[in-house]
Scaffold this motif. Structure first.
Motif, PDB file in Angstrom:
ATOM      1  N   GLN A  62      46.540  26.262  36.686  1.00  0.00           N
ATOM      2  CA  GLN A  62      46.761  27.708  36.642  1.00  0.00           C
ATOM      3  C   GLN A  62      47.413  28.110  35.315  1.00  0.00           C
ATOM      4  OE1 GLN A  62      49.057  28.398  40.179  1.00  0.00           O
ATOM      5  NE2 GLN A  62      47.278  28.273  41.546  1.00  0.00           N
ATOM      6  N   GLN A  63      48.324  27.282  34.834  1.00  0.00           N
ATOM      7  CA  GLN A  63      48.967  27.555  33.547  1.00  0.00           C
ATOM      8  C   GLN A  63      47.957  27.472  32.407  1.00  0.00           C
ATOM      9  OE1 GLN A  63      52.141  24.699  33.384  1.00  0.00           O
ATOM     10  NE2 GLN A  63      53.434  25.798  34.859  1.00  0.00           N
ATOM     11  N   THR A  64      47.033  26.514  32.518  1.00  0.00           N
ATOM     12  CA  THR A  64      46.002  26.378  31.484  1.00  0.00           C
ATOM     13  C   THR A  64      45.118  27.613  31.445  1.00  0.00           C
ATOM     14  OG1 THR A  64      45.954  23.961  31.698  1.00  0.00           O
ATOM     15  CG2 THR A  64      44.020  25.012  30.719  1.00  0.00           C
ATOM     16  N   VAL A  65      44.673  28.068  32.612  1.00  0.00           N
ATOM     17  CA  VAL A  65      43.824  29.259  32.685  1.00  0.00           C
ATOM     18  C   VAL A  65      44.582  30.476  32.170  1.00  0.00           C
ATOM     19  CG1 VAL A  65      42.695  30.874  34.264  1.00  0.00           C
ATOM     20  CG2 VAL A  65      42.335  28.417  34.514  1.00  0.00           C
ATOM     21  N   ALA A  66      45.851  30.605  32.552  1.00  0.00           N
ATOM     22  CA  ALA A  66      46.657  31.738  32.087  1.00  0.00           C
ATOM     23  C   ALA A  66      46.789  31.716  30.569  1.00  0.00           C
ATOM     24  CB  ALA A  66      48.032  31.699  32.740  1.00  0.00           C
ATOM     25  N   LEU A 103      35.667  37.067  29.432  1.00  0.00           N
ATOM     26  CA  LEU A 103      35.764  38.519  29.444  1.00  0.00           C
ATOM     27  C   LEU A 103      35.795  39.054  30.871  1.00  0.00           C
ATOM     28  CD1 LEU A 103      33.396  39.397  26.496  1.00  0.00           C
ATOM     29  CD2 LEU A 103      35.729  40.228  26.731  1.00  0.00           C
ATOM     30  N   GLU A 104      34.957  38.490  31.743  1.00  0.00           N
ATOM     31  CA  GLU A 104      34.934  38.949  33.134  1.00  0.00           C
ATOM     32  C   GLU A 104      36.280  38.695  33.798  1.00  0.00           C
ATOM     33  OE1 GLU A 104      32.466  37.884  37.160  1.00  0.00           O
ATOM     34  OE2 GLU A 104      31.349  38.099  35.284  1.00  0.00           O
ATOM     35  N   SER A 105      36.876  37.552  33.519  1.00  0.00           N
ATOM     36  CA  SER A 105      38.190  37.255  34.090  1.00  0.00           C
ATOM     37  C   SER A 105      39.260  38.172  33.530  1.00  0.00           C
ATOM     38  CB  SER A 105      38.561  35.786  33.828  1.00  0.00           C
ATOM     39  OG  SER A 105      37.728  34.921  34.567  1.00  0.00           O
ATOM     40  N   LEU A 106      39.131  38.555  32.258  1.00  0.00           N
ATOM     41  CA  LEU A 106      40.075  39.510  31.676  1.00  0.00           C
ATOM     42  C   LEU A 106      39.951  40.869  32.355  1.00  0.00           C
ATOM     43  CD1 LEU A 106      39.883  38.735  27.849  1.00  0.00           C
ATOM     44  CD2 LEU A 106      41.841  38.380  29.358  1.00  0.00           C
ATOM     45  N   VAL A 107      38.719  41.270  32.681  1.00  0.00           N
ATOM     46  CA  VAL A 107      38.521  42.521  33.420  1.00  0.00           C
ATOM     47  C   VAL A 107      39.206  42.440  34.770  1.00  0.00           C
ATOM     48  CG1 VAL A 107      36.806  43.962  34.590  1.00  0.00           C
ATOM     49  CG2 VAL A 107      36.384  43.186  32.266  1.00  0.00           C
TER      50      VAL A 107
END
Length: 205
Positions: A20-24, A66-70
């Motif tokens: 989760q930290q990596t994805v963040a 980008l989709e995850s940022l949305v």
């Protein structure tokens, strides 16, 4: 760009705290780079401090990032709106005060990383999956606003559901243009004038 008819989903969902930290870290790095304009997955990985292989474990391509940022932007916006409405109950908050807080919140959301906001909106135009998410997000934001307006004793429009749509979409459009070019108008003055517009409309004036 990924196939416009498909949603660029993640390869792997982060479950453990380290994942989760990596994805963040990847998403924050992407947000910072997209704030300045275009980006590459290599640049995102480098800023996030992860290998390009680690990035691809979670995101197959840039569109997926980008989709995850949305998704992250929408979740934050909805949560902040709900907190704001709870803090200003319609039964005890003057209409002008509540509407002004709504306008101010929309301004804050647009003014926070405006470059990133422009990038997300621009890319969404060519990504139907993201467009659908943005429309769903608008609906999620509109529902609590409509409920708040319906419970407010000063609101006298014939159809509160329609009014909620007008106020939500209208405020978004006005704020978006203001952030792009404020023409020297101070934020306080802008908030005051937009509030006057909606209060007069909502009171049936």
């Amino acid at each position: 760009m990924a196939d416009a008819q498909k949603s660029p989903t993640r390869r792997r969902k982060p479950v453990q705290a380290r994942s989760q930290q990596t994805v963040a870290a990847i998403l924050e790095a992407a947000a910072r780079i997209f704030e300045r304009g275009s980006a590459t997955t290599n640049a995102i990985a480098r800023l996030a401090g992860v290998s390009i292989g680690s990035l691809y474990e979670y995101f197959p391509n840039k569109d997926a990032i980008l989709e995850s940022l949305v998704d992250r932007h929408v979740a934050d916006a909805v949560a902040r709106l709900q907190r704001e409405l709870r803090a200003h109950p319609p039964q005890s908050t003057p209409l002008d005060q509540g509407v002004r807080r709504l306008v101010a919140l929309m301004l804050e959301l647009h003014a926070d990383r405006p470059g990133l906001h422009r990038t997300l909106v621009g890319w969404a135009m060519g990504m139907p999956a993201v467009q659908r998410r943005l429309l769903e997000a608008e609906g999620r934001m509109r529902e609590p606003i409509v409920a708040w307006l319906r419970a407010h004793p000063e609101v006298r429009v014939p159809d509160v559901t329609v009014a909620g749509r007008v106020v939500t979409q209208g405020t978004d459009a006005l704020v978006h243009r203001y952030v792009e070019d404020d023409e020297g108008i101070e934020p306080d003055v802008f908030e005051t004038e937009v509030t006057r517009l909606w209060v007069g409309y909502l009171q049936g004036g």
